[in-house]
Design a protein around this motif. Structure first.
Motif, mmCIF file in Angstrom:
data_model
loop_
_atom_site.group_PDB
_atom_site.id
_atom_site.type_symbol
_atom_site.label_atom_id
_atom_site.label_comp_id
_atom_site.label_asym_id
_atom_site.label_seq_id
_atom_site.Cartn_x
_atom_site.Cartn_y
_atom_site.Cartn_z
ATOM 1 N N GLY A 188 -3.685 2.010 4.571
ATOM 2 C CA GLY A 188 -2.971 0.826 4.093
ATOM 3 C C GLY A 188 -1.630 0.654 4.767
ATOM 4 O O GLY A 188 -1.258 -0.450 5.152
ATOM 5 N N ALA A 237 0.666 4.028 -2.726
ATOM 6 C CA ALA A 237 0.369 5.406 -2.324
ATOM 7 C C ALA A 237 1.290 6.377 -3.045
ATOM 8 O O ALA A 237 0.854 7.405 -3.570
ATOM 9 N N TRP A 291 0.828 -1.209 0.000
ATOM 10 C CA TRP A 291 0.000 0.000 0.000
ATOM 11 C C TRP A 291 0.858 1.254 0.000
ATOM 12 O O TRP A 291 0.536 2.260 -0.621
ATOM 13 N N VAL A 298 -9.300 -1.980 2.661
ATOM 14 C CA VAL A 298 -8.448 -0.941 2.076
ATOM 15 C C VAL A 298 -8.524 -1.007 0.554
ATOM 16 O O VAL A 298 -8.644 0.021 -0.128
ATOM 17 N N HIS A 300 -4.166 8.343 -2.697
ATOM 18 C CA HIS A 300 -2.819 8.368 -2.108
ATOM 19 C C HIS A 300 -2.908 8.458 -0.589
ATOM 20 O O HIS A 300 -2.277 7.685 0.143
ATOM 21 N N ASN A 339 -7.259 -5.631 4.820
ATOM 22 C CA ASN A 339 -6.719 -5.317 3.499
ATOM 23 C C ASN A 339 -7.787 -5.350 2.428
ATOM 24 O O ASN A 339 -7.734 -4.576 1.473
ATOM 25 N N HIS A 380 -5.403 7.716 1.310
ATOM 26 C CA HIS A 380 -6.028 6.516 1.853
ATOM 27 C C HIS A 380 -5.012 5.388 1.978
ATOM 28 O O HIS A 380 -4.900 4.745 3.028
ATOM 29 N N CYS A 381 -4.255 5.153 0.914
ATOM 30 C CA CYS A 381 -3.268 4.064 0.961
ATOM 31 C C CYS A 381 -2.203 4.346 2.006
ATOM 32 O O CYS A 381 -1.778 3.442 2.740
ATOM 33 N N VAL A 383 -9.740 1.867 -2.018
ATOM 34 C CA VAL A 383 -8.996 2.484 -3.123
ATOM 35 C C VAL A 383 -9.792 2.401 -4.416
ATOM 36 O O VAL A 383 -9.927 3.376 -5.156
#
Lengths: 483, 198, 304
Positions: A80, A41, A37, A119, A73, A116, A75-76, A123
């Motif tokens: 993540g 990102a 992630w 996540v 970006h 995951n 968020h990850c 995304v």
């Protein structure tokens, strides 16, 4: 004055019992997911950054428009990587300090898998256009709830491990990590309830979103980052932490003051909100003050030690970034300064320095330390060293120019005679440096992923070879006997 | 990579521990000063949680002092409505445009009976009409039909008190009354129909 | 601090303060805001955005426009202004009074030469009202004005600061946090033509030379001209126009987004954001206003 006498410890102390294999595998795989992630990102961030130099770049793909790459970006990076690696290191540190291992590694694996999945759905949802619109909380409802379920399960497993610890006394890092473990579900569930499930009316939504973002970035991230620094620095310099009481002060001022910030100065909300927020942000200066005092005395003024060890270097950069972020936040909380720097690249750079420069560097240092000592897996130290330098240079190029650029941008915007386009054009110079930095960061973070994944693959190959040897041993023995 | 030393074989440093150095007194002093400053800051700018007060106003009374003076006709409002709705044809200076719209300056229709004046924008005017001795024969659309009572009152007041005109203001109640009386009407007025209201 | 439950309790108490202040209290206060009356009348503000604009809000959110554009106009202060518009018949006395009230005009020979002239400009209501009374007593006509000021307002981004009521019926609210592009809180005031927005979305550089905003061509459809050109087709300059025989037509998303942008005005005078409506001059050149835009102040707006 308490000048501590450094004690040397040469032998493996019984407290540092090796991490059981079930947990080892879980730790490594969780960190590999985090690394994936993290790499993604910065891929998003690089693509977003390139768009400033050529607005037509990838402009015809709705999935890759700037307004979706940026939240993807964040968020990850935030969920993540930071949240997941933070949980992994929480489990590892609790294990080390409490001399306990995760009793239910299977549950932990299910939790990580669920997390995951959340996540990933997040995304995809953001890139598809389902983002919620609340900064730092962009994952659509379907993804956010799955991610949260994964977090809750994992948090529960870690809490159980904490409860079952055999070492009753608590080290300071455990306070911070416990508070973080517990605070995140509270802020996330409040935000999910009042933004996604029963949205409030009008600006009440934005206030809650700003509260959540600030508590995620300046409370949760600071709790975990400080915990990491206070764990690794005394441990690896072989010096005790200077003052437990001072750390208590840091802990309380962080909980009491830093959680009250986050409302921008010109927000369209009644004035009590931004003024409380500004006052609280100023008060959170006590956090950085006591933190630095503690660290200074712990190192007895000898900061050079921080540069010697591979892990400590990550901590050093993290600490430096923390200082910059904390001081900049405090100064820019004052109304006249806020009027200049709000809505400029300054705020963006501070957020990234906080999330990556501070917390992620601490987590990366911790991750390298923890994985290097997992029996049976071999992490490459060369790649780790390369990652450090790429990350350090990346931070310098990607975020520091934007801090300056943002201030200049803000000052120019105060003057109504300066046309807006002129201001926008002058930020481009700084954005060029920033794009170079993003490229370095992508390269460095990809090395993290490659390093850890490589170790896992190598181990898998070894295990497979061993298995094949075992499986065919009887065959060969029989063949030998025949002859 | 395989030639790097195996770290797991090396002894690991002990877990960290914390000592008990006391917190220096000056930290507490700084904290109290900071807390005091923060309270002052909120007292000055926070308006004590009032939901109506936004920065830069410091309190409810401060906000109240900036309310625009009312009392008397709101000529600014009237002027703004006039420039958006009427000025296109009657010109910004009220002098009218030849072959398009008659003048308002010194016009008996503007300065005369409010009841007659109010009806014109609400329903429009058509057919022959004499304004200040000049004959006109055009169609005026019901330009005021969509205006609220207070906007219509404001614009008519503005017309009656600008460009040298000096007549009494038109109130919202008068407009309301006219609308109530003529509610069903959909046809524009003619000069003859307006005669009773002179 | 050696027990987990104790730490939990301590953290709970410390953090519940923040939760109460920023989640519970705003939900009860801001979350229960109702429409308010516009100043000078009984018109309620705001009314909900029209349906297409409401859909446009969703498009704005889905494209992530809030990552480059803010919708928060700031205000540094408010000023009283007394504008002398007519000197009346008592010109000599009025001139003396004006010279006394407005020190900056004390030196001029005839302060009444070019009306309107600002006689008072400051933040003290007492002085403002005293000046107003003096001039009215002398038979002059003086227009009182309450004028917000600030860097954003000077730049033409709004007539006053934005307040919570401006976004009362929006969900989600998208105040933004970056000004990579100009603030949009009052974009419907300075750029009221939806066609301008459509052309700008398709090819930003065609409307704003040197703009770094990415083109949102995917919100449009380039298709063959049917028997007659579509009335919705964009009129683009030659470098951005499609090849001959083709036209660029906005999709429903684009139309919705344009309607939303045009609905952003935030200019109603309210108790919390007092101001006098004035027909002001054209916005200053540094806004995104297209050259030659005529400045007409719309009728008191109902954020729609």
């Amino acid at each position: 004055m308490n000048e501590p006498s450094p004690t040397r410890v040469d032998t493996l102390d019984s407290k540092s019992a090796p991490v059981p294999l079930g947990q080892s595998f879980w730790l490594l795989s969780t960190l590999i997911w985090s690394g994936a992630w993290l790499t993604l990102a910065f891929l998003f961030s690089l693509l977003a950054s390139i768009k400033f130099h050529g607005p037509g770049f990838l402009a015809d793909t709705p999935w890759l428009t700037y307004g979706r790459l940026r939240p993807a970006h964040i968020h990850c990076l935030g969920y993540g990587f930071c949240l997941q690696a933070g949980l992994a290191l929480t489990a590892w540190i609790f294990g080390r300090l409490g001399n306990v291992s995760l009793a239910q590694p299977l549950l932990a694996r299910i939790a990580t898998g669920t997390f995951n999945l959340g996540v990933a759905l997040g995304v995809l949802g953001i890139l598809k256009g389902d983002a919620t619109g609340y900064e730092f909380f962009e994952a659509p409802r379907y993804a956010a709830l799955i991610m949260f379920a994964g977090y809750l399960l994992l948090g529960l497993v870690i809490a159980v491990a904490f409860h079952r610890r055999s070492e009753p006394g608590l080290y300071v890092s455990q306070w911070f990590l416990l508070a973080a473990l517990f605070w995140f579900p509270w802020i996330f569930s409040s935000a999910a309830l009042l933004l996604l499930i029963f949205p409030g009316r009008g600006m009440a939504q934005s206030v809650i979103a700003w509260w959540y973002a600030e508590n995620f970035q300046s409370v949760w991230m600071w709790l975990v980052g400080i915990a990491g620094i206070f764990y690794f620095v005394p441990k690896l310099t072989n010096r005790p932490l200077h003052s437990r009481h001072l750390t208590l002060f840091t802990f309380w001022s962080l909980l009491l003051f830093a959680s009250w910030g986050g409302i921008p100065a010109s927000a369209p909300v009644p004035s009590w909100l931004p003024s409380l927020s500004a006052a609280a942000t100023m008060l959170s200066g006590l956090v950085i003050l006591t933190f630095l005092l503690n660290l200074h005395h712990t190192l007895a003024g000898n900061y050079r030690q921080l540069w010697g060890d591979a892990t400590l270097r990550f901590m050093a950069v993290g600490t430096a970034a923390f200082v910059v972020v904390a001081v900049a936040k405090i100064i820019s909380a004052l109304s006249p300064v806020a009027a200049v720097v709000d809505f400029t690249w300054f705020r963006y750079a501070l957020g990234q320095l906080n999330g990556f420069g501070f917390l992620s560097m601490v987590l990366l240092g911790g991750a390298y330390y923890a994985t290097a000592r997992l029996p049976g897996f071999s992490i490459s130290r060369t790649l780790a060293g390369a990652h450090f330098w790429l990350a350090f240079l990346g931070i310098v190029f990607a975020f520091l120019p934007l801090l300056f650029g943002g201030i200049i941008q803000g000052l120019k915007l105060q003057d109504p005679q300066v046309p807006f386009l002129n201001v926008a054009n002058l930020t481009l110079h700084f954005l060029r440096l920033s794009t170079v930095g993003e490229l370095l960061l992508l390269a460095g973070n990809a090395l993290f992923l490659v390093n850890l994944a490589g170790a896992l693959l190598r181990r898998a190959r070894q295990q497979f070879a061993l298995f094949r040897q075992e499986a065919t041993r009887d065959l060969f023995a029989a063949a030998e006997a025949q002859r | 990579m395989s030639r790097e030393p195996d770290i797991t074989a090396l002894p690991e440093p002990a877990e960290p521990r914390a000592e008990n150095a006391p917190v220096p007194i000056w930290i507490f002093t700084v904290s109290f000063v900071a807390l005091f400053w923060a309270m002052l800051y909120f007292d000055q700018r926070g308006a004590w949680f009032n939901p109506q007060v936004y920065a830069p106003y410091k309190s409810l009374s401060h906000l109240q002092s900036f309310q625009p003076p009312t009392g008397g006709p709101n000529l600014e409002r009237g002027r703004s409505v006039y420039e958006n709705v009427c000025a296109l044809c009657h010109n910004t200076d009220g002098a009218g445009k030849p072959n398009q719209a008659p003048t308002f300056i010194g016009s008996e229709w503007v300065l005369g009976n409010p009841a007659r004046l109010i009806r014109i924008p609400i329903h429009g005017l058509t057919g022959p009409i004499t304004v200040k001795g000049e004959s006109w024969n055009l169609n005026m659309a019901a330009m005021g039909a969509a205006l609220s009572d207070e906007d219509l009152a404001a614009v008519l007041t503005y017309m009656r008190q600008s460009w040298g005109n000096k007549a009494s203001p038109i109130t919202e109640e008068q407009v309301k009354a006219v609308r109530a009386e003529t509610g069903n009407r959909s046809q524009p007025w003619t000069a003859d129909e307006l005669k009773p209201f002179e | 601090m050696n027990r987990g439950p104790l730490i939990f309790l301590a953290a709970f108490l410390a953090l519940s303060g923040s939760w109460y202040t920023y989640v519970v209290r705003p939900s009860m206060q801001l979350g229960r805001f109702q429409q308010t009356n516009m100043l000078g009348g009984s018109t309620l503000y705001p009314t909900a955005r029209p349906g297409l604009a409401q859909q446009g809000l969703e498009v704005y959110r889905a494209q992530g426009c809030a990552y480059c554009h803010s919708q928060q106009v700031g205000q540094e202060g408010t000023r009283f202004q007394l504008l002398l518009t007519e000197a009346g018949t008592n010109t000599a006395e009025v001139a003396t009074a004006v010279k006394k009230l407005a020190p900056q005009l004390a030196g001029t020979a005839d302060p009444l030469a070019s009306l309107p002239v600002a006689v008072y400009s400051g933040e003290r209501r007492y002085d403002f009202e005293a000046a107003s009374r003096t001039l009215n007593a002398l038979g002059a006509k003086a227009v009182p004005q309450v004028v917000p000021y600030g860097a954003d307002i000077a730049r033409g981004w709004g007539k006053r600061r934005t307040i919570a009521e401006d976004f009362l019926f929006d969900s989600p609210t998208l105040p933004g946090s970056q000004r990579v592009g100009p603030d949009l809180a009052s974009v419907g005031l300075r750029l009221p033509d939806p066609r301008w927005h459509l052309r700008h979305l398709y090819a930003p550089a065609s409307e704003v030379k040197g703009s770094k905003m990415p083109p949102y061509r995917y919100l449009f459809e380039t298709r063959r001209v049917a028997r007659a050109p579509s009335p919705d087709a964009l009129q683009l300059p030659r470098e951005y126009a499609p090849p001959a025989g083709y036209e660029v037509v906005p999709t429903p998303d684009a139309l919705a987004l344009a309607a939303y942008l045009v609905s952003l005005r935030a200019d109603a005078p309210l108790f919390s954001a007092p101001m006098t409506i004035t027909s002001t001059a054209a916005p200053t050149a540094d806004t995104n206003a297209p050259a030659g835009a005529t400045a007409t102040t719309p009728a008191p707006a109902i954020n729609q």
